[in-house]
Scaffold this motif. Structure first.
Motif, PDB file in Angstrom:
ATOM      1  N   ILE B 105      -1.831   0.030   2.989  1.00  0.00           N
ATOM      2  CA  ILE B 105      -2.019  -1.394   3.311  1.00  0.00           C
ATOM      3  C   ILE B 105      -0.674  -2.112   3.350  1.00  0.00           C
ATOM      4  O   ILE B 105      -0.391  -2.900   4.264  1.00  0.00           O
ATOM      5  CB  ILE B 105      -2.970  -2.058   2.291  1.00  0.00           C
ATOM      6  CG1 ILE B 105      -4.388  -1.512   2.480  1.00  0.00           C
ATOM      7  CG2 ILE B 105      -2.983  -3.582   2.437  1.00  0.00           C
ATOM      8  CD1 ILE B 105      -5.373  -1.911   1.412  1.00  0.00           C
ATOM      9  N   VAL B 106       0.179  -1.815   2.367  1.00  0.00           N
ATOM     10  CA  VAL B 106       1.493  -2.475   2.310  1.00  0.00           C
ATOM     11  C   VAL B 106       2.314  -2.120   3.546  1.00  0.00           C
ATOM     12  O   VAL B 106       2.936  -2.987   4.179  1.00  0.00           O
ATOM     13  CB  VAL B 106       2.238  -2.085   1.009  1.00  0.00           C
ATOM     14  CG1 VAL B 106       3.694  -2.526   1.060  1.00  0.00           C
ATOM     15  CG2 VAL B 106       1.551  -2.723  -0.190  1.00  0.00           C
ATOM     16  N   LEU B 107       2.298  -0.826   3.919  1.00  0.00           N
ATOM     17  CA  LEU B 107       3.076  -0.388   5.093  1.00  0.00           C
ATOM     18  C   LEU B 107       2.553  -1.057   6.372  1.00  0.00           C
ATOM     19  O   LEU B 107       3.330  -1.503   7.223  1.00  0.00           O
ATOM     20  CB  LEU B 107       3.003   1.138   5.242  1.00  0.00           C
ATOM     21  CG  LEU B 107       3.835   1.931   4.225  1.00  0.00           C
ATOM     22  CD1 LEU B 107       3.565   3.423   4.360  1.00  0.00           C
ATOM     23  CD2 LEU B 107       5.316   1.642   4.407  1.00  0.00           C
ATOM     24  N   PHE B 108       1.239  -1.098   6.447  1.00  0.00           N
ATOM     25  CA  PHE B 108       0.635  -1.723   7.627  1.00  0.00           C
ATOM     26  C   PHE B 108       1.052  -3.205   7.724  1.00  0.00           C
ATOM     27  O   PHE B 108       1.465  -3.677   8.774  1.00  0.00           O
ATOM     28  CB  PHE B 108      -0.893  -1.607   7.540  1.00  0.00           C
ATOM     29  CG  PHE B 108      -1.606  -2.412   8.582  1.00  0.00           C
ATOM     30  CD1 PHE B 108      -1.643  -1.979   9.907  1.00  0.00           C
ATOM     31  CD2 PHE B 108      -2.230  -3.608   8.262  1.00  0.00           C
ATOM     32  CE1 PHE B 108      -2.282  -2.732  10.879  1.00  0.00           C
ATOM     33  CE2 PHE B 108      -2.875  -4.354   9.222  1.00  0.00           C
ATOM     34  CZ  PHE B 108      -2.894  -3.913  10.534  1.00  0.00           C
ATOM     35  N   LEU B 109       0.937  -3.866   6.569  1.00  0.00           N
ATOM     36  CA  LEU B 109       1.297  -5.290   6.553  1.00  0.00           C
ATOM     37  C   LEU B 109       2.774  -5.478   6.906  1.00  0.00           C
ATOM     38  O   LEU B 109       3.141  -6.388   7.643  1.00  0.00           O
ATOM     39  CB  LEU B 109       1.021  -5.902   5.172  1.00  0.00           C
ATOM     40  CG  LEU B 109      -0.454  -6.077   4.816  1.00  0.00           C
ATOM     41  CD1 LEU B 109      -0.615  -6.553   3.383  1.00  0.00           C
ATOM     42  CD2 LEU B 109      -1.115  -7.083   5.758  1.00  0.00           C
ATOM     43  N   PHE B 110       3.595  -4.545   6.383  1.00  0.00           N
ATOM     44  CA  PHE B 110       5.028  -4.630   6.638  1.00  0.00           C
ATOM     45  C   PHE B 110       5.318  -4.484   8.142  1.00  0.00           C
ATOM     46  O   PHE B 110       6.053  -5.262   8.732  1.00  0.00           O
ATOM     47  CB  PHE B 110       5.739  -3.536   5.841  1.00  0.00           C
ATOM     48  CG  PHE B 110       7.227  -3.642   5.902  1.00  0.00           C
ATOM     49  CD1 PHE B 110       7.899  -4.660   5.237  1.00  0.00           C
ATOM     50  CD2 PHE B 110       7.969  -2.734   6.642  1.00  0.00           C
ATOM     51  CE1 PHE B 110       9.267  -4.773   5.297  1.00  0.00           C
ATOM     52  CE2 PHE B 110       9.346  -2.831   6.713  1.00  0.00           C
ATOM     53  CZ  PHE B 110       9.995  -3.850   6.034  1.00  0.00           C
ATOM     54  N   SER B 111       4.686  -3.453   8.735  1.00  0.00           N
ATOM     55  CA  SER B 111       4.934  -3.228  10.169  1.00  0.00           C
ATOM     56  C   SER B 111       4.335  -4.346  11.020  1.00  0.00           C
ATOM     57  O   SER B 111       4.866  -4.724  12.051  1.00  0.00           O
ATOM     58  CB  SER B 111       4.349  -1.881  10.598  1.00  0.00           C
ATOM     59  OG  SER B 111       2.956  -1.916  10.394  1.00  0.00           O
ATOM     60  N   TYR B 112       3.228  -4.875  10.527  1.00  0.00           N
ATOM     61  CA  TYR B 112       2.558  -5.931  11.290  1.00  0.00           C
ATOM     62  C   TYR B 112       3.400  -7.209  11.316  1.00  0.00           C
ATOM     63  O   TYR B 112       3.502  -7.890  12.313  1.00  0.00           O
ATOM     64  CB  TYR B 112       1.190  -6.204  10.659  1.00  0.00           C
ATOM     65  CG  TYR B 112       0.350  -7.195  11.416  1.00  0.00           C
ATOM     66  CD1 TYR B 112      -0.350  -6.795  12.557  1.00  0.00           C
ATOM     67  CD2 TYR B 112       0.256  -8.517  11.009  1.00  0.00           C
ATOM     68  CE1 TYR B 112      -1.121  -7.699  13.254  1.00  0.00           C
ATOM     69  CE2 TYR B 112      -0.517  -9.419  11.705  1.00  0.00           C
ATOM     70  CZ  TYR B 112      -1.204  -9.010  12.826  1.00  0.00           C
ATOM     71  OH  TYR B 112      -1.968  -9.913  13.513  1.00  0.00           O
ATOM     72  N   PHE B 113       3.979  -7.493  10.162  1.00  0.00           N
ATOM     73  CA  PHE B 113       4.735  -8.746  10.065  1.00  0.00           C
ATOM     74  C   PHE B 113       6.213  -8.573  10.403  1.00  0.00           C
ATOM     75  O   PHE B 113       6.931  -9.546  10.536  1.00  0.00           O
ATOM     76  CB  PHE B 113       4.605  -9.351   8.658  1.00  0.00           C
ATOM     77  CG  PHE B 113       3.252  -9.961   8.425  1.00  0.00           C
ATOM     78  CD1 PHE B 113       2.885 -11.118   9.092  1.00  0.00           C
ATOM     79  CD2 PHE B 113       2.325  -9.376   7.574  1.00  0.00           C
ATOM     80  CE1 PHE B 113       1.628 -11.691   8.895  1.00  0.00           C
ATOM     81  CE2 PHE B 113       1.073  -9.932   7.375  1.00  0.00           C
ATOM     82  CZ  PHE B 113       0.725 -11.089   8.036  1.00  0.00           C
TER      83      PHE B 113
END
Lengths: 195, 178
Positions: B105-113
């Motif tokens: 989730i953290v990685l996804f959020l990081f890449s998303y933002f």
């Protein structure tokens, strides 16, 4: 105001059953009287008391000044009463309330102690929350101005003015009930030997 | 008609909260004013009635028992975090799974933002550089203007200009001071 010994509070904080029994014995009657008058529905007194004791049980260790245990507990109780009243108000929004005057008139010929108690309780319940709370603490619990200020966390000047305002409303409301032909006319005129 | 101030005094008088002098004054006032007397008597009657019927209400003998039982039962209740920690959610396998899910989730959020953040930073940098360039150009123009005007001021006047000035002063009428 009831003094709660520090040793008792320490015992309660450590989960001693006997200490809890003693604490409830010391405070239960007071709490019951406060809750009965402050609640829109007095039959919920037990629920509110349970919630209050449970919150005391949960948070007693956080209480730093043990000399203020009683005002702290009364404050929790009053907050619980407020929350319960809000909940009841939401639930009863569509239901019409019975007229107090009608109730009083219907019990005119049956002036028992229970009825008088009921009427006085209903009379107090007609007052706005802040005024009712302060009247209950003063007239029923017999707290002095400083203790009330400590319990409600307001300045002593506010206690004086709010109490005077509450009493004005109280007397006016009782006057209206007397005019409506209620039970209190005889009581207020000394008819039952009380006044 | 009793005003709020008088009612407050009567209220405090009823509670015996006034000093001696004020108590005497309020007492005299109540004795002289029928409205104040009526209000005071009604208040005292209500208070007596309330004390008798509500304060001295018989104690409920079963209250202590009921409260103790309820408290015992509720004392076993756990808060949500206690329930989480007490349950097997944190057994090794589940804990690893939860940790992995959190990392994903953290990685996804990081890449998303990340893209919007980078874009914002790049835009800001470009804008800052643009503003810097504009400021530099403006400063250079101002400096040139200033140098030019200073040059004009400091340059010695040409012989033609001097001749012109002299002719002008000769044609002007003389003003006698006397």
């Amino acid at each position: 105001m009831v003094e709660i010994p520090s040793s008792l509070l320490i015992g309660c904080a450590s989960g001693d059953d006997t200490c809890w029994q003693e604490l409830i014995r010391l405070t239960g009657g007071h709490f019951q009287r406060i809750a009965r008058v402050n609640l829109r529905d007095p039959s919920l007194t037990d629920d509110v008391l349970q919630e209050t004791y449970f919150k005391v049980f949960r948070n007693l260790r956080k209480l730093r000044d043990r000399s203020r245990a009683m005002p702290w507990m009364v404050q929790i109780l009053i907050n619980e009463c407020r929350m319960m009243n809000r909940k009841l108000k939401r639930e009863a929004q569509n239901e019409s309330e019975e007229s107090l005057s009608y109730q009083l008139a219907s019990t005119k010929d049956d002036r028992g102690s229970a009825e008088t108690r009921e009427i006085l309780g209903r009379l107090l319940r007609q007052l706005p929350e802040h005024y009712r709370e302060i009247l209950v603490l003063r007239e029923i619990e017999g707290l002095d101005y400083e203790e009330i200020a400590l319990t409600l966390r307001v300045p002593i000047g506010t206690v004086r003015s709010r109490l005077a305002r509450a009493r004005t409303m109280w007397v006016d409301l009782a006057g209206e009930i007397v005019e409506a032909g209620g039970l209190l006319d005889l009581c207020l005129d000394g008819g039952d030997g009380v006044a | 008609m009793l005003n709020d101030y008088l009612k407050t005094l009567i209220s405090e008088y009823a509670d015996d909260e006034l000093d001696l002098e004020t108590t005497r004054q309020v007492s005299d006032f109540i004795a002289e004013n029928s409205e104040a007397e009526g209000y005071f008597n009604k208040l005292q009657s209500l208070r007596r009635l309330t004390t008798e019927h509500l304060r001295e209400e018989a104690e409920d003998p079963t209250l202590e028992l009921r409260m103790m039982n309820a408290l015992r039962l509720r004392s076993y209740e756990q808060t949500w975090w206690e329930r989480v920690f007490a349950s097997r959610a944190l057994s090794p396998r589940k804990a690893t799974a939860v940790a992995l899910v959190i990392i994903v989730i953290v990685l996804f959020l990081f890449s998303y933002f990340q893209a919007p953040v980078s874009r914002f930073l790049a835009d800001t940098r470009t804008r800052v550089e643009q503003l810097g360039g504009e400021a530099q150009t403006e400063l250079t123009e101002r400096r040139d203007e200033l140098t030019e005007s200073l040059g004009e001021l400091l340059a010695p006047p040409s012989p033609d200009e001097e001749e012109g000035e002299r002719t002008t002063s000769a044609t002007e009428p003389e003003v006698s001071v006397a």
